[in-house]
Motif scaffolding. Sequence first.
Motif: not given
Length: 136
Positions: A110-125
């Motif tokens: 179900x998640x194989x075609x999902x888009x990222x929740x956002x930029x990884x570093x942005x999410x971490x910050x």
Amino acid sequence: LKKYPVLQMFLFKLLVDRAQAMTFKSGNIASGMTGELSEIPPVDLFQLINAARKTGTIDITPDNGRGMVFFKEGEIVYAGYRKLRKKEAVYAIMGLKEGHFSYLKGIPDLLKNASPLGDFMGIMMEGVQYMDESQD
């Protein structure tokens, strides 16, 4: 060792634990790895997966619930923790200091075609800021 099989099992477990610790320190993560959040915080764990561009699932089990974070090529595509979903779940998991985690290769179809929740570093910050604000 033949006389005391319990000692053999203890030494074997100690060897496996040390091998996993060395693997984490070297920056590698492999399917089936487990550990404690007190030894490797969620932020560090997430960064390892991102840097290695892994596709897999982190299953986190603290005392008060269960969380899962799904990565596709190092990017977070979905997360859940208690009643929280997506970024809010990631932020809450980032703040955990105790609990057990395991990493398994792959994510649900179900998640194989999902888009990222956002930029990884942005999410971490954003997560670090969220943790700071929730401690005030």
